[in-house]
Design a protein around this motif. Sequence first.
Motif, short mmCIF file in Angstrom:
data_model
loop_
_atom_site.label_atom_id
_atom_site.label_comp_id
_atom_site.label_asym_id
_atom_site.label_seq_id
_atom_site.Cartn_x
_atom_site.Cartn_y
_atom_site.Cartn_z
N ASP A 72 107.51 45.17 5.73
CA ASP A 72 106.94 45.15 4.48
C ASP A 72 107.77 46.41 3.69
O ASP A 72 107.92 47.24 3.88
N LYS A 75 115.90 43.51 1.19
CA LYS A 75 115.31 41.96 1.51
C LYS A 75 116.41 41.04 2.24
O LYS A 75 116.16 40.06 2.94
N LYS A 123 108.72 47.42 -0.51
CA LYS A 123 107.94 47.60 -1.43
C LYS A 123 108.62 48.40 -1.96
O LYS A 123 109.33 49.43 -1.55
N VAL A 176 107.16 49.69 7.40
CA VAL A 176 106.73 49.11 5.59
C VAL A 176 108.08 50.15 5.02
O VAL A 176 108.42 51.79 5.67
N GLU A 203 105.04 48.82 13.34
CA GLU A 203 104.93 47.61 11.83
C GLU A 203 105.13 48.86 10.69
O GLU A 203 104.98 50.06 10.75
N GLN A 212 110.39 41.95 10.91
CA GLN A 212 108.91 41.68 9.94
C GLN A 212 109.11 43.19 9.49
O GLN A 212 108.21 43.92 10.15
#
Length: 207
Positions: A92, A81, A94, A68, A66, A90
Motif C-alpha cells: 500500500d 510503484k 501512499k 504500508v 501487511e 502487495q
Amino acid sequence: MKNKTEIIRKRYDRAAKYYDAIENIMEKKWFSQWRKLLFSYVKGPKVLEVGVGTGKNMPYYSQDWEIVAIDFSPKMLEKAKERSAKLNLQVDLKLMDVQNLEFANNSFDTVVTACVFCSVPDPILGLKEIRRVLKGDGLLVMLEHVRSKKEPIGKIMDILNPLVVGLYGANINRNTVENVKKAGFEIVEEKNLLSDIVKLIVAKPIK
C-alpha cells in the motif's frame, strides 16, 4: 517548516529519475547487505516503511507482512510503484510526510527507515509521529548515516553540511541516536556498520 519541506520535496522529485544510478556502486558494495541486515529485525504482520524512495528495500519485504510504504516525493513514489509491480508485491503505497502521519495510534508492529532521517526537516517531530503509530510493544528499526563523534571528521561534516543540504537536501551531521531518545524511545541496539557514520538503530517506545 512547510516551505522547508517543499524545498526538500522538490529536490527529491528532481533526483528521482537518476537516484538509483547515482547510488548503484554503493548499493552493490555496501547497501544491499545492510538492507538485508535491517530487514532481519523487522517483525510483522503490520509494517510501515517511512521514506520508501524508489523502493530499494522492496526485495527484502516478506510476503507475510501487511506493508504500508510512504514517501513525501511524488516522483520517488512513482518509481516505487514501478518496482513493486515488477516484484509482484502487495504494498500500500501512499504519498505522506512522516511529520504528519495519517494513521491511528498503535497501528504498526514495526516501522522501518533507511537513510531517511538525514532529510526530515524536523526529525524529532517525525520520530514522535512514528512513536505514536507504533504499538506499545512495537519496534523502530533504522539504517541511518549520522555525524561522526571522531574528530576532526565530525567537524568536517559540520562544515560541509550546508553545501550538501543545498545540493541534495540531506544533512550529513545529524545526531539521530540522540533524536530517537528525545522522541521517547529506548535504544535496544546500536550497531556501527561503517566506522561510526552508518548505523543500525533498533528502538522501542518508552511506556
